[in-house]
Write a protein that holds these residues in place. Structure first.
Motif, PDB file in Angstrom:
ATOM      1  N   ALA A  37       0.832  -1.211   0.000  1.00  0.00           N
ATOM      2  CA  ALA A  37       0.000   0.000   0.000  1.00  0.00           C
ATOM      3  C   ALA A  37       0.863   1.255   0.000  1.00  0.00           C
ATOM      4  CB  ALA A  37      -0.893  -0.021   1.238  1.00  0.00           C
ATOM      5  N   ASP A  38       0.198   2.418  -0.048  1.00  0.00           N
ATOM      6  CA  ASP A  38       0.865   3.718   0.063  1.00  0.00           C
ATOM      7  C   ASP A  38       2.005   3.876  -0.948  1.00  0.00           C
ATOM      8  OD1 ASP A  38      -0.724   4.299   2.375  1.00  0.00           O
ATOM      9  OD2 ASP A  38       0.642   3.103   3.590  1.00  0.00           O
ATOM     10  N   PRO A  39       1.754   3.641  -2.237  1.00  0.00           N
ATOM     11  CA  PRO A  39       2.863   3.634  -3.203  1.00  0.00           C
ATOM     12  C   PRO A  39       3.511   5.004  -3.387  1.00  0.00           C
ATOM     13  CG  PRO A  39       0.756   3.635  -4.336  1.00  0.00           C
ATOM     14  CD  PRO A  39       0.450   3.414  -2.882  1.00  0.00           C
ATOM     15  N   ASP A  70      -0.326  -1.974  11.049  1.00  0.00           N
ATOM     16  CA  ASP A  70       0.792  -2.403  11.907  1.00  0.00           C
ATOM     17  C   ASP A  70       1.976  -2.902  11.060  1.00  0.00           C
ATOM     18  OD1 ASP A  70       2.086  -3.213  14.285  1.00  0.00           O
ATOM     19  OD2 ASP A  70       1.328  -5.251  14.036  1.00  0.00           O
ATOM     20  N   MET A  71       2.368  -2.100  10.073  1.00  0.00           N
ATOM     21  CA  MET A  71       3.381  -2.584   9.134  1.00  0.00           C
ATOM     22  C   MET A  71       4.770  -2.608   9.757  1.00  0.00           C
ATOM     23  SD  MET A  71       0.814  -0.773   7.834  1.00  0.00           S
ATOM     24  CE  MET A  71       1.031   0.704   6.936  1.00  0.00           C
ATOM     25  N   ARG A  72       5.537  -3.600   9.364  1.00  0.00           N
ATOM     26  CA  ARG A  72       6.874  -3.813   9.954  1.00  0.00           C
ATOM     27  C   ARG A  72       7.995  -3.752   8.926  1.00  0.00           C
ATOM     28  NH1 ARG A  72       6.438  -5.846  15.050  1.00  0.00           N
ATOM     29  NH2 ARG A  72       8.557  -6.654  14.927  1.00  0.00           N
ATOM     30  N   LEU A 105       5.498   1.182  10.629  1.00  0.00           N
ATOM     31  CA  LEU A 105       6.194   1.796   9.485  1.00  0.00           C
ATOM     32  C   LEU A 105       5.118   2.190   8.474  1.00  0.00           C
ATOM     33  CD1 LEU A 105       9.295  -0.528   8.874  1.00  0.00           C
ATOM     34  CD2 LEU A 105       9.190   1.638  10.122  1.00  0.00           C
ATOM     35  N   TRP A 106       4.735   3.459   8.502  1.00  0.00           N
ATOM     36  CA  TRP A 106       3.690   3.942   7.594  1.00  0.00           C
ATOM     37  C   TRP A 106       4.311   4.508   6.321  1.00  0.00           C
ATOM     38  CZ3 TRP A 106      -1.019   6.395  10.667  1.00  0.00           C
ATOM     39  CH2 TRP A 106      -1.645   5.377  11.401  1.00  0.00           C
ATOM     40  N   ALA A 107       3.509   5.179   5.505  1.00  0.00           N
ATOM     41  CA  ALA A 107       3.917   5.540   4.140  1.00  0.00           C
ATOM     42  C   ALA A 107       5.274   6.242   4.084  1.00  0.00           C
ATOM     43  CB  ALA A 107       2.856   6.443   3.531  1.00  0.00           C
ATOM     44  N   CYS A 108       6.084   5.818   3.135  1.00  0.00           N
ATOM     45  CA  CYS A 108       7.444   6.354   2.990  1.00  0.00           C
ATOM     46  C   CYS A 108       7.627   6.991   1.613  1.00  0.00           C
ATOM     47  CB  CYS A 108       8.463   5.229   3.155  1.00  0.00           C
ATOM     48  SG  CYS A 108       8.478   4.064   1.757  1.00  0.00           S
ATOM     49  N   ILE A 157       3.417  11.968  10.109  1.00  0.00           N
ATOM     50  CA  ILE A 157       3.573  10.824   9.184  1.00  0.00           C
ATOM     51  C   ILE A 157       3.691  11.270   7.727  1.00  0.00           C
ATOM     52  CG2 ILE A 157       2.274   9.245  10.681  1.00  0.00           C
ATOM     53  CD1 ILE A 157      -0.116   9.723   8.586  1.00  0.00           C
ATOM     54  N   ASP A 158       3.741  10.274   6.851  1.00  0.00           N
ATOM     55  CA  ASP A 158       3.637  10.431   5.395  1.00  0.00           C
ATOM     56  C   ASP A 158       4.655  11.421   4.808  1.00  0.00           C
ATOM     57  OD1 ASP A 158       1.638   8.625   5.677  1.00  0.00           O
ATOM     58  OD2 ASP A 158       0.045   9.841   4.833  1.00  0.00           O
ATOM     59  N   PRO A 159       5.951  11.201   5.075  1.00  0.00           N
ATOM     60  CA  PRO A 159       6.949  12.064   4.449  1.00  0.00           C
ATOM     61  C   PRO A 159       7.013  11.840   2.946  1.00  0.00           C
ATOM     62  CG  PRO A 159       8.004  10.184   5.486  1.00  0.00           C
ATOM     63  CD  PRO A 159       6.553  10.118   5.872  1.00  0.00           C
ATOM     64  N   PHE A 242      -5.785  15.924   4.825  1.00  0.00           N
ATOM     65  CA  PHE A 242      -5.814  14.947   5.916  1.00  0.00           C
ATOM     66  C   PHE A 242      -4.461  14.230   6.030  1.00  0.00           C
ATOM     67  CE2 PHE A 242      -6.608  10.944   8.049  1.00  0.00           C
ATOM     68  CZ  PHE A 242      -7.586  11.223   8.996  1.00  0.00           C
ATOM     69  N   GLU A 243      -3.959  13.668   4.896  1.00  0.00           N
ATOM     70  CA  GLU A 243      -2.679  12.950   4.905  1.00  0.00           C
ATOM     71  C   GLU A 243      -2.227  12.724   3.462  1.00  0.00           C
ATOM     72  OE1 GLU A 243      -3.532   9.295   7.019  1.00  0.00           O
ATOM     73  OE2 GLU A 243      -4.785   8.513   5.406  1.00  0.00           O
ATOM     74  N   ALA A 244      -1.155  11.961   3.269  1.00  0.00           N
ATOM     75  CA  ALA A 244      -0.682  11.552   1.936  1.00  0.00           C
ATOM     76  C   ALA A 244      -0.290  12.734   1.040  1.00  0.00           C
ATOM     77  CB  ALA A 244      -1.729  10.676   1.232  1.00  0.00           C
ATOM     78  N   TRP A 291     -10.951   2.214   3.504  1.00  0.00           N
ATOM     79  CA  TRP A 291     -11.030   3.524   4.173  1.00  0.00           C
ATOM     80  C   TRP A 291      -9.964   4.470   3.663  1.00  0.00           C
ATOM     81  CZ3 TRP A 291      -9.088   7.553   6.862  1.00  0.00           C
ATOM     82  CH2 TRP A 291     -10.013   8.369   7.543  1.00  0.00           C
ATOM     83  N   THR A 292      -8.722   4.048   3.664  1.00  0.00           N
ATOM     84  CA  THR A 292      -7.638   4.972   3.304  1.00  0.00           C
ATOM     85  C   THR A 292      -7.522   5.095   1.784  1.00  0.00           C
ATOM     86  OG1 THR A 292      -5.854   3.364   3.113  1.00  0.00           O
ATOM     87  CG2 THR A 292      -6.301   4.232   5.323  1.00  0.00           C
ATOM     88  N   THR A 293      -7.001   6.230   1.368  1.00  0.00           N
ATOM     89  CA  THR A 293      -6.649   6.412  -0.038  1.00  0.00           C
ATOM     90  C   THR A 293      -5.328   7.173  -0.037  1.00  0.00           C
ATOM     91  OG1 THR A 293      -7.430   7.227  -2.187  1.00  0.00           O
ATOM     92  CG2 THR A 293      -8.102   8.502  -0.260  1.00  0.00           C
ATOM     93  N   HIS A 294      -4.438   6.816  -0.945  1.00  0.00           N
ATOM     94  CA  HIS A 294      -3.065   7.354  -0.883  1.00  0.00           C
ATOM     95  C   HIS A 294      -2.461   7.261  -2.277  1.00  0.00           C
ATOM     96  CE1 HIS A 294       0.662   7.987   1.703  1.00  0.00           C
ATOM     97  NE2 HIS A 294       1.125   7.911   0.455  1.00  0.00           N
ATOM     98  N   GLN A 295      -1.887   8.355  -2.745  1.00  0.00           N
ATOM     99  CA  GLN A 295      -1.429   8.438  -4.136  1.00  0.00           C
ATOM    100  C   GLN A 295       0.036   8.835  -4.258  1.00  0.00           C
ATOM    101  OE1 GLN A 295      -2.278  10.788  -2.336  1.00  0.00           O
ATOM    102  NE2 GLN A 295      -1.081  12.529  -3.031  1.00  0.00           N
ATOM    103  N   LEU A 320      -5.644  -4.261   4.600  1.00  0.00           N
ATOM    104  CA  LEU A 320      -4.999  -5.164   3.627  1.00  0.00           C
ATOM    105  C   LEU A 320      -5.242  -4.590   2.232  1.00  0.00           C
ATOM    106  CD1 LEU A 320      -5.942  -8.683   5.071  1.00  0.00           C
ATOM    107  CD2 LEU A 320      -3.777  -7.437   5.316  1.00  0.00           C
ATOM    108  N   ARG A 321      -4.282  -3.811   1.752  1.00  0.00           N
ATOM    109  CA  ARG A 321      -4.475  -3.034   0.534  1.00  0.00           C
ATOM    110  C   ARG A 321      -3.519  -3.473  -0.570  1.00  0.00           C
ATOM    111  NH1 ARG A 321      -3.357   2.127   4.101  1.00  0.00           N
ATOM    112  NH2 ARG A 321      -1.787   0.614   4.745  1.00  0.00           N
ATOM    113  N   SER A 322      -3.904  -3.172  -1.795  1.00  0.00           N
ATOM    114  CA  SER A 322      -3.095  -3.547  -2.960  1.00  0.00           C
ATOM    115  C   SER A 322      -2.889  -2.314  -3.835  1.00  0.00           C
ATOM    116  CB  SER A 322      -3.804  -4.631  -3.777  1.00  0.00           C
ATOM    117  OG  SER A 322      -4.002  -5.779  -2.983  1.00  0.00           O
TER     118      SER A 322
HETATM  119  O1  FUB Z   1      -0.700   2.951   5.652  1.00  0.00           O
HETATM  120  C1  FUB Z   1      -0.811   3.659   6.859  1.00  0.00           C
HETATM  121  C2  FUB Z   1      -1.390   4.994   6.608  1.00  0.00           C
HETATM  122  O2  FUB Z   1      -2.654   4.857   5.951  1.00  0.00           O
HETATM  123  C3  FUB Z   1      -0.607   5.883   5.674  1.00  0.00           C
HETATM  124  O3  FUB Z   1       0.562   6.408   6.227  1.00  0.00           O
HETATM  125  C4  FUB Z   1      -1.666   6.839   5.319  1.00  0.00           C
HETATM  126  O4  FUB Z   1      -1.365   7.693   4.270  1.00  0.00           O
HETATM  127  C5  FUB Z   1      -2.822   5.908   5.011  1.00  0.00           C
HETATM  128  O5  FUB Z   1      -2.720   5.376   3.732  1.00  0.00           O
END
Ligand code: FUB
Length: 342
Positions: A37-39, A70-72, A105-108, A157-159, A242-244, A291-295, A320-322
């Motif tokens: 996720a979070d490409p 809860d990404m690792r 470990l969220w979006a990088c 988050i989301d640098p 909001f984010e991303a 729920w989440t959307t990220h581009q 669980l996203r693809s």
């Molecule tokens: O994947 C975790 C968080 O969900 C991301 O950091 C956000 O942008 C949202 O996609």
């Protein structure tokens, strides 16, 4: 015509496994063998490189503050162009490697400077506060070696990193689970403060990076998004940040794109410099399954691509996203054609 009939017949006979994973919006899944996720997509060394969070069926079910995300580890994908084979490498950076990080470990994002690759990533520190770290590699596919401490002065988050005229800018921030409401004037508050609907929305942050890419060169500044009335968007506006955060530049125009979180849109706002302010222009991606959307938006061999994720392959499980991608169209007037998320 004969060929078309043959293809339809073959598809019926062999089933969907033989066909590219395609949606109504002519989007393609990058890889459905495992979740990602979070490409963050970039054209490096003539190929498309995509850096993703690695979603998995974690035992964490507590949804408070997005704890179930809860990404690792991070995953890396490389492909030559739309439709060409994809090579996946998992664990290009793992939680265990980062001494200051405790979880999530969220979006990088990754930037290339002078032939080296810098991965900017958020994680909760041992006090449960999101900070941003940097890890370095000699190759785009890693492996990445993290600095022992998070970058001083970072939070939330989301640098994402954007290069402009030889300078690199770090954008970051995310509401609710992303903790942006816990900071004001770049300081941690004793008590979080979410603005009411008629107050100014909380902005993302931007700071120029130091020449060695390991530190902020200045204090983070707010990324202000103005409405068509010239006033900052209010917290109750369905198009507020909001984010991303993501930045790209097309025909000299700076495009700040972002997720609206609770209203499930990817929107864009334009400006004439990396700091803004930016003026709200419209929707890039309508709500996806989940729920989440990220581009991320990446130019490769003269074409623009939108990378994003949804939860359709997992049957709608939000954690669980693809990852998917499709071409993105900029019109001559600078507007972007909205992609349909479903
Ligand atoms: O994947 C975790 C968080 O969900 C991301 O950091 C956000 O942008 C949202 O996609």
């Amino acid at each position: 015509m004969k060929k078309l009939w043959f293809l339809c017949f073959a598809a019926l006979l062999l089933g969907p496994a033989m066909l590219p994973a395609q949606t109504a919006a002519q989007s393609y899944y990058l890889d459905t063998s495992d979740y990602a996720a979070d490409p963050a997509a970039h054209s490096f060394e003539g190929r498309i490189h995509v850096y993703c969070t690695h979603d998995w069926a974690s035992p964490v079910t507590d949804r408070t503050d997005g704890n179930h995300y809860d990404m690792r580890q991070y995953s890396h994908f490389v492909l030559d162009s739309l439709g060409s084979p994809v090579v996946r490498t998992d664990a290009v950076l793992t939680l265990e490697q980062v001494p200051w990080a405790s979880r999530q470990l969220w979006a990088c994002d990754v930037a290339c400077k002078d032939g080296r690759y810098y991965l900017f990533f958020p994680a909760k520190d041992h006090q449960g506060i999101f900070r941003i770290g940097v890890a370095v590699a000699d190759r785009p596919e890693g492996p990445f070696a993290p600095d022992p401490e998070p970058m001083a002065g970072t939070y939330s988050i989301d640098p994402t990193v954007f290069e402009d005229n030889g300078e690199f800018y770090l954008y970051f921030g995310g509401l609710q689970g992303g903790q942006l409401q816990r900071f004001a004037d770049n300081k941690l508050l004793d008590c979080e403060r979410m603005p009411s609907a008629d107050e100014e929305a909380l902005p993302a942050r931007v700071a120029r990076l130091s020449a060695d890419m390991h530190a902020l060169a200045e204090a983070p500044r707010p990324v202000v998004i103005l409405g068509t009335d010239g006033q900052p968007l209010k917290a109750g506006d369905p198009h507020r940040f909001f984010e991303a955060a993501w930045m790209h530049k097309h025909n000299g125009v700076y495009y700040f794109t972002y997720s609206t979180g609770s209203t499930h849109l990817i929107c864009y706002a334009t400006g004439d410099n990396p700091y803004g302010p930016f003026t709200y222009r419209g929707v890039v991606l309508t709500p996806v399954v989940g729920w989440t959307t990220h581009q991320s938006i990446c130019r490769h061999r003269g074409k623009w691509y939108l990378f994003y994720h949804d939860s359709a392959p997992s049957g709608g499980v939000s954690s669980l996203r693809s990852t998917k991608f499709c071409e993105l169209v900029h019109n001559p007037d600078g507007s972007i054609d909205a992609v349909q998320g479903q």
